[in-house]
Structure formats: C-alpha cells, structure tokens
Design a protein around this motif. Sequence first.
Motif, short mmCIF file in Angstrom:
data_model
loop_
_atom_site.label_atom_id
_atom_site.label_comp_id
_atom_site.label_asym_id
_atom_site.label_seq_id
_atom_site.Cartn_x
_atom_site.Cartn_y
_atom_site.Cartn_z
N ALA A 61 2.69 -7.17 -10.03
CA ALA A 61 2.27 -6.42 -11.24
C ALA A 61 1.74 -5.06 -10.89
N ASP A 62 1.06 -5.03 -9.78
CA ASP A 62 0.37 -3.38 -9.62
C ASP A 62 1.54 -2.56 -9.42
N LEU A 63 2.64 -3.02 -8.68
CA LEU A 63 3.61 -2.16 -8.20
C LEU A 63 4.46 -1.65 -9.32
N VAL A 64 4.47 -2.53 -10.21
CA VAL A 64 5.38 -2.58 -11.48
C VAL A 64 4.69 -1.35 -12.12
N THR A 65 3.51 -1.50 -12.33
CA THR A 65 2.71 -0.44 -13.31
C THR A 65 2.58 0.89 -12.28
N ALA A 66 2.73 1.01 -11.23
CA ALA A 66 2.53 2.20 -10.41
C ALA A 66 3.94 3.09 -10.52
N ASN A 67 5.03 2.11 -10.52
CA ASN A 67 6.28 2.69 -10.36
C ASN A 67 7.37 2.12 -11.28
N PRO A 68 7.25 2.86 -12.71
CA PRO A 68 7.93 2.47 -13.74
C PRO A 68 9.32 2.14 -13.51
N PHE A 69 10.06 3.08 -12.41
CA PHE A 69 11.41 2.71 -12.17
C PHE A 69 11.71 1.65 -11.58
N TYR A 70 10.85 0.60 -11.05
CA TYR A 70 10.82 -0.30 -10.48
C TYR A 70 11.90 -1.46 -10.93
N ASN A 78 9.71 2.27 -1.18
CA ASN A 78 10.07 1.01 -1.82
C ASN A 78 10.26 -0.09 -0.54
N PRO A 79 9.50 -1.12 -1.04
CA PRO A 79 9.52 -2.29 -0.05
C PRO A 79 10.89 -2.88 0.26
N THR A 80 10.90 -3.81 1.35
CA THR A 80 12.20 -4.42 1.69
C THR A 80 12.09 -5.84 1.55
N LEU A 81 10.80 -6.22 0.91
CA LEU A 81 10.54 -7.50 0.49
C LEU A 81 10.59 -7.91 -0.89
N ARG A 82 11.51 -8.60 -1.29
CA ARG A 82 11.91 -8.84 -2.70
C ARG A 82 10.77 -9.23 -3.36
N SER A 83 9.89 -10.06 -2.83
CA SER A 83 8.69 -10.70 -3.71
C SER A 83 7.84 -9.43 -4.06
N ARG A 103 0.86 -1.12 -0.20
CA ARG A 103 0.04 -0.11 -0.07
C ARG A 103 0.73 1.27 -0.05
N ARG A 104 1.92 1.17 0.78
CA ARG A 104 2.80 2.47 0.91
C ARG A 104 3.40 2.73 -0.48
N ALA A 105 3.82 1.50 -1.06
CA ALA A 105 4.54 1.59 -2.35
C ALA A 105 3.64 2.27 -3.39
N GLN A 106 2.54 1.80 -3.56
CA GLN A 106 1.44 2.36 -4.37
C GLN A 106 1.12 3.89 -4.15
#
Length: 426
Positions: free
Chosen positions: A354-363, A344-349, A336-339
Amino acid sequence: MLRLFALAATILAVSSGFSAGTRAEVTISISCSSLGIEQQLCQSGAEAWAQATGNTVKLVPTPADANERLALYQTLLAAQAKDIDVFQIDVIWPAILAPHLVDLSAILSEEDRADHFEVLIDNNTVDGKLVAMPWFMDAGLLYYRQDLLEKYGKQVPKTWAELAETAKAVLDGERQAGNANLQGYVWQGRAYEGLTCNALEWIASYGGGGIVDPDGTVTIDNPQAAAALEMARSWIGTISPRGVLSYAEEESRGVFQSGNAVFMRNWPYAWALANAADSPVKGKVGVAALPQGDGAEARHAAAMGGQNLAVSRYSAHPDEAADLVRYLTSAQEQKRRAQEGSFNPTLRSLYSDADLVTANPFYKDFLPIVESAVARPSTITGRRYNQVSSAFVRMVHGALSGQGAASASLVDLNSELERLSRGGNW
Ligand code: GLC
C-alpha cells in the motif's frame, strides 16, 4: 578510456590502504552507479548493514555511463583486483562478467526465490550459477508535462506520430509566448548503451524485432527498423534539440526537470526526482507507456533494464560481501529504495504494497509494461553482447546524425552481426 584507467588506478591506490584496523570486523567495498540519487541510496543502505553487523563499508564511485562502468569493472576484474567486493551489475552483463563472480544461490531463500521475478533469476543464472542477485527493475517510460498538455487541450500520445504532433503544437504555442528554451522531446541519443535501449524501443514499437532473435538469428535488416530510425531522425532539429545526440539519462533529466521539455524518455528513477521538493516540475508530471509505432505490427515497447548485485571471486571476504548483497536485495531495503528513489523492486509482492502504490502512482501500470518489455539480446549473444550493442549504437548514431539512408546502414550492420555470430552459433 584514459579517464577510466586513471579511475581504476585511483581505486587500486586508495583501497590498497585498507586494513581491518583494530576491529575484528571487515571492510567491504561496494561499487554503485550514479544515476540521480543512486550513490546516496546505496550508501545509506550499505551503512545500515554495517551498523547492524559491526562491519565497515566503503563506497567506490563509478561512472553513470553504462559502457564506462563496464570497462572499469573489466579492467579491475581482469587484474583480479581485491579492491571491490560487491559490484552493481547491469542486467546485460551476467554472461560477460560471470567468470569473475561467485555463485550466490546459497543466500537466496526458497521464499525469496519464489517472490523474485523468474525472468530475472534466469537472466542472472549462467551455467547453473546464480552470479548476481536482482536489485531493481527498469523499463523505458514516457514522462510528460500534464500542465502543458492540459493548457493545449492534448491527450497523452499513444503513437509516435501523436507525440510529434503534440510536441510541435505545444512548442509553437510556448515559443510564440516567449519561452525560447522549451524542447519537445528529450531522450538518450549519445553513442552508448542508453541509445541501444532507445533505438530498440523505436524498432520494437514498429514490430521490427529485437536486433537478434532469441534463437540467434540476426534480424535487424528489416523495413520496420528502417522506418523507426527515419522517424527518430525526423525529430532531431524539430521536436528534439541537436544536442540530444550527446545526451545520456542525466542530461535528458536535467532539461526536463528544469521545466524545459514537454516529453522525456527515461527510467523510473526520474519519477522521484521530478517530484522532489526542489523540482521545478513537481506535481506537473505524468508517466505513461512509450508510444506505438506505425504499421500492422505496431506495439508499445519498453526496453527492459535493471541492476543486480554480485560478489567478486577475488574478494577477501566473500561471506560478508554476500551478506551485504542479501541485505541490500531484501524486501525491506527494496521497499525503502522504491519509496525514496522510485527504484522498482524485483519482488512481486512489493507491487501490491500500500505505501508503494501511494508513493508511485505508475505502479499499477508498471507491471504490464515490464511484463511486455523487450529484452536486449544479451542472453543469446552472451559474452559478445557488448560488441553487438556497440555495433548497433555506431550504426544508429550514424543514421541519426544524417549520414545516408537508414536502410543502407541496416544492411551493413546485419552483415557485421552475422560475422560476429559465426552463423548463429553465438
Ligand atoms: C539503466 C538500466 C540499464 C541500462 C542503462 C543504459 O541503468 O538499468 O539496464 O543498460 O540504463 O544507460
């Protein structure tokens, strides 16, 4: 300092009125930093936990400036104050604050332990105790105005020299067209921890090392470090305004987000805000790795930052406090905080979510940046880290302000740090 003591006194006064009231549940107070929307996201997360558990949360506002926040925490913890149960602590503070924090290993499941970046768990483990749970990761990034680069036919700069040249070309063109407020490059030049991060990035990008090596040797007096500082000094009054010497993160973001800078160095949180509905630069911003320096050992270097959550040993409700930390650092809350805030999460998974990759293109580019990020020397210097960083910042700020050659300041700093290191035995 006076301001801090006043804030500490207010916190003590306000929260001494706590009572569990008529409910059996408890009130947990949590301190969060206030960069951008940090407070709001901390509050909404903590309130969701309170709703789910029947407890109450109270948010304690703290300064955005890392040094001021540390000083406030140290004042409260030295007084063994019960007023804050959960502290948001910087990645560079575990060793400094460890004596006041509880061991959280019990709230870390095997599965989560495996998913958290190991380097963060190691960073937060002091004398075998997990003194803080990783919450989000930071790394210095280059923000640029895609629209202006396109208008002037320029590429995203890969070296600092290209950045200076592009900033100047865009500035010259835009100022001629009547845009007197535009700046080339804004960053964090105030004498505080943020300048340690910026200067470490310049120096590491020239192959000038990390101030103190992981084995404890002071390495700061070297020609690459001097060249990096001279380069940064040359920006002031040309591509960067003189005022940059008193900018922290939020001042730089203010200038960039209002459309008044071509480039900015900042942490990932600035991405969500630059693209927020009310942002004048929404949709016009790109993010890249910070440029490389010059010379044979040049590289892209981002300072590793980030924040953790810790429980005070003086908390009257350590179990509930630890449960709040478990909730806030969970995958669901980190997502939620990333979206919502590009923390940026501290969890590799979550980096393949998919939702995060769309919200943050620099992922897709962020993981390699973090994986090659430069850590500040807080593990090796332990409880003395703050003294090391303060001495470094004093020297860098002096060099940028134009007092003497950078190489002379580096000689002095090297001796000061060697004295502090007691011959390498930090
Ligand atoms: C950010 C980083 C932190 C760093 C600070 C410097 O909050 O997460 O690690 O010390 O900025 O201003």
